[in-house]
Motif scaffolding. Structure first.
Motif, mmCIF file in Angstrom:
data_model
loop_
_atom_site.group_PDB
_atom_site.id
_atom_site.type_symbol
_atom_site.label_atom_id
_atom_site.label_comp_id
_atom_site.label_asym_id
_atom_site.label_seq_id
_atom_site.Cartn_x
_atom_site.Cartn_y
_atom_site.Cartn_z
ATOM 1 N N GLY A 234 0.799 -1.218 0.000
ATOM 2 C CA GLY A 234 0.000 0.000 0.000
ATOM 3 C C GLY A 234 0.830 1.265 0.000
ATOM 4 N N ARG A 235 2.072 1.183 0.486
ATOM 5 C CA ARG A 235 2.938 2.361 0.553
ATOM 6 C C ARG A 235 3.787 2.547 -0.705
ATOM 7 N N LEU A 236 3.676 1.613 -1.659
ATOM 8 C CA LEU A 236 4.402 1.770 -2.919
ATOM 9 C C LEU A 236 3.888 2.990 -3.676
ATOM 10 N N SER A 237 4.731 3.526 -4.545
ATOM 11 C CA SER A 237 4.309 4.659 -5.373
ATOM 12 C C SER A 237 3.217 4.219 -6.334
ATOM 13 N N GLU A 238 2.443 5.188 -6.816
ATOM 14 C CA GLU A 238 1.370 4.865 -7.751
ATOM 15 C C GLU A 238 1.915 4.254 -9.036
ATOM 16 N N HIS A 239 3.127 4.671 -9.441
ATOM 17 C CA HIS A 239 3.736 4.109 -10.648
ATOM 18 C C HIS A 239 4.062 2.631 -10.437
ATOM 19 N N ALA A 240 4.672 2.306 -9.305
ATOM 20 C CA ALA A 240 5.030 0.915 -9.020
ATOM 21 C C ALA A 240 3.787 0.041 -8.920
ATOM 22 N N LYS A 241 2.757 0.537 -8.253
ATOM 23 C CA LYS A 241 1.507 -0.227 -8.138
ATOM 24 C C LYS A 241 0.911 -0.508 -9.508
ATOM 25 N N LEU A 242 0.908 0.515 -10.366
ATOM 26 C CA LEU A 242 0.326 0.349 -11.696
ATOM 27 C C LEU A 242 1.127 -0.647 -12.523
ATOM 28 N N VAL A 243 2.448 -0.506 -12.508
ATOM 29 C CA VAL A 243 3.298 -1.405 -13.288
ATOM 30 C C VAL A 243 3.140 -2.846 -12.823
ATOM 31 N N LEU A 244 3.215 -3.061 -11.519
ATOM 32 C CA LEU A 244 3.145 -4.424 -10.990
ATOM 33 C C LEU A 244 1.770 -5.058 -11.225
ATOM 34 N N SER A 245 0.712 -4.307 -10.968
ATOM 35 C CA SER A 245 -0.635 -4.871 -11.119
ATOM 36 C C SER A 245 -0.980 -5.120 -12.579
ATOM 37 N N PHE A 351 -5.103 4.957 -8.403
ATOM 38 C CA PHE A 351 -4.602 4.810 -7.035
ATOM 39 C C PHE A 351 -4.644 6.147 -6.288
ATOM 40 N N LYS A 352 -5.768 6.830 -6.434
ATOM 41 C CA LYS A 352 -6.020 8.099 -5.750
ATOM 42 C C LYS A 352 -5.033 9.191 -6.155
ATOM 43 N N ARG A 353 -4.502 9.089 -7.360
ATOM 44 C CA ARG A 353 -3.611 10.115 -7.901
ATOM 45 C C ARG A 353 -4.117 10.518 -9.284
ATOM 46 N N ARG A 354 -4.192 11.811 -9.524
ATOM 47 C CA ARG A 354 -4.684 12.322 -10.806
ATOM 48 C C ARG A 354 -3.595 12.219 -11.867
ATOM 49 N N VAL A 355 -3.985 11.795 -13.055
ATOM 50 C CA VAL A 355 -3.070 11.711 -14.190
ATOM 51 C C VAL A 355 -3.172 13.008 -14.979
ATOM 52 N N SER A 356 -2.043 13.622 -15.283
ATOM 53 C CA SER A 356 -2.049 14.897 -15.992
ATOM 54 C C SER A 356 -2.515 14.713 -17.436
ATOM 55 N N GLU A 357 -3.073 15.776 -17.993
ATOM 56 C CA GLU A 357 -3.504 15.744 -19.386
ATOM 57 C C GLU A 357 -2.313 15.568 -20.317
#
Length: 459
Positions: A234-245, A351-357
């Motif tokens: 849960g404490r991983l960065s949003e990038h790591a979570k996205l890549v791994l999942s 993961f509760k983080r907004r992706v920029s346009e």
């Protein structure tokens, strides 16, 4: 080489990075043409050497001559060095040499290194590079030791150790080349050690160095503070979570689809045990993520499996790693864009983080250019080297995705066909890096005039 010298001839990173790969390919080509590099002691033809140098530097794995048979030890060593340079990137390798010789990095050098790794910041850049190099050689070394357990008893100490080193570097760099024989990994499809080591090396190289370091840092923190595994995740960065999942979803999804489409196919996994079917379906799903090793002939795949293969090869691995393709994050952002549009959401949130346009536009541009490149190059290959469409498309997607799998087409290509594949491999290797830099806009490129909104009917 000191990168500041490029400043004098006014080259931008968008030009320097592809240029460094091209220069390495040219040098590799002339080295491989030397008689000492061939097993027969004769000079290798220019086109064969060029194809081999390109597939090595672009860590693709498509070959027109057998690596284990045509090349001498010197030739194989040069190929291995080219693969290592291609996997890490020429800029990273040159930076390593600068670090070892104690030369200072200018601001231009740091900016170039940042663009080569596709990072957003120059902070702690040299420590990141040092960690990448240490991690790479450590993982490859462990892989070589594990391979040697299987290869030394079979080939003897000399060839077994060399095969282990070559395979470890090739697998980690997602190159898919080997010196163990003509059948790639087919002779080891029932060997759990070789299969497991190969798959782990491919995945380790493909998930990206940023994910590595994030997982290691959070795991260390978790051990110190007594966190549970779920809390560490849960404490991983949003990038790591996205890549791994997303990587896990693609790997398991590919495995299931190959099990279904190839279950009764005697040319692939049809005659294997249930365990063998599962293992080889998993291996096929992983190797399609730009690795290029194979345990059965790809020309025996069903049409349905070819369609699955096109998708997995096109997506490839993850950013800031050794894999090719348009990358997992890029494809997920494209899917996310579609989902938010259909659901009428204003913001793209992962993961509760907004992706920029800007990130969304980059993803769309990279995928669009990738599709167009594959489409055009497939048409050209079909014209200059008439073959069934599924074979031509498989070859081009494999080349552009730097995968290295083929439906038996590569070795039969004519001169024009080989040139088309060479171009495809080069574009595939520099594409994800250069496209990101190309589509990165600075403020001075923004429109200076605001126009009134027009009405356009879409769909």
């Amino acid at each position: 080489m000191h990168f500041s010298t490029f400043k004098e001839i006014k080259l931008s990173p968008v030009q320097i990075i592809p240029g460094s790969f091209l220069l390495t390919i040219i040098i590799g080509t002339f080295l491989l043409m030397l008689p000492v590099c061939s097993a027969t002691g004769e000079a290798t033809p220019f086109l064969t050497a060029l194809f081999t140098a390109t597939t090595s530097v672009c860590v693709t794995g498509l070959v027109v001559v057998d690596t284990y048979m045509h090349w001498s030890f010197v030739g194989q060593l040069i190929i291995l060095i080219l693969v290592q340079i291609g996997g890490l990137g020429m800029i990273a390798v040159a930076s390593m040499l600068m670090m070892l010789t104690g030369r200072k990095f200018s601001l231009t050098d740091r900016m170039l290194l940042r663009d080569a790794f596709n990072l957003n910041s120059e902070s702690r850049l040299l420590s990141f590079l040092a960690a990448v190099l240490k991690g790479t050689f450590l993982v490859e070394g462990i892989g070589a030791l594990l391979y040697s357990i299987a290869f030394i008893p079979e080939f003897g100490v000399k060839k077994g150790l060399w095969s282990a080193i070559f395979n470890a570097v090739s697998a980690f760099c997602n190159a898919g080349m080997d010196v163990i024989g003509p059948n790639s990994m087919a002779n080891y499809r029932n060997n759990p050690l070789v299969m497991a080591v190969t798959m782990l090396l491919i995945v380790m190289g493909g998930i990206g160095f940023v994910v590595w370091f994030d997982v290691i840092d959070k795991s260390r923190e978790g051990v110190k503070k007594g966190f549970s595994p779920l809390k560490v995740i849960g404490r991983l960065s949003e990038h790591a979570k996205l890549v791994l999942s997303f990587s896990l979803a693609l790997i398991l999804g590919g495995m299931v689809l190959f099990m279904i489409t190839e279950y009764n196919n005697p040319g692939t996994i049809g005659e294997m045990s249930i365990g063998g079917k599962l293992t080889n379906s998993l291996f096929q799903s992983i190797t399609l993520r730009t690795a290029g090793f194979t345990t059965f002939p790809q020309e025996n795949l069903t049409v349905a499996s070819c369609l699955v293969s096109y998708i997995l090869m096109f997506i490839g691995g993850s950013p800031i790693g050794t894999a090719g393709g348009v990358k997992t994050v890029t494809m997920f952002l494209l899917i996310m864009n579609l989902r938010t549009y259909v659901s009428h959401q204003d913001e793209k949130v992962i993961f509760k983080r907004r992706v920029s346009e800007e990130s969304m536009r980059k993803a769309s541009a990279v995928v669009f250019v990738g599709v167009v490149a594959v489409f055009i190059l497939t048409i050209i290959l079909s014209i200059v080297n008439p073959v069934p469409m599924e074979d031509a498309l498989f070859e081009i997607v494999s080349a552009c995705g730097t995968v290295g799998l083929s439906r038996g087409l590569t070795s039969s290509l004519g001169t024009a066909g080989q040139i088309v594949v060479i171009i495809s491999m080069y574009l595939g290797r520099i594409g994800p890096i250069s496209l990101v830099a190309l589509f990165s806009r600075s403020k001075e490129h923004n429109n200076l005039i605001n126009y009134s909104e027009g009405i356009f009917y879409v769909g």
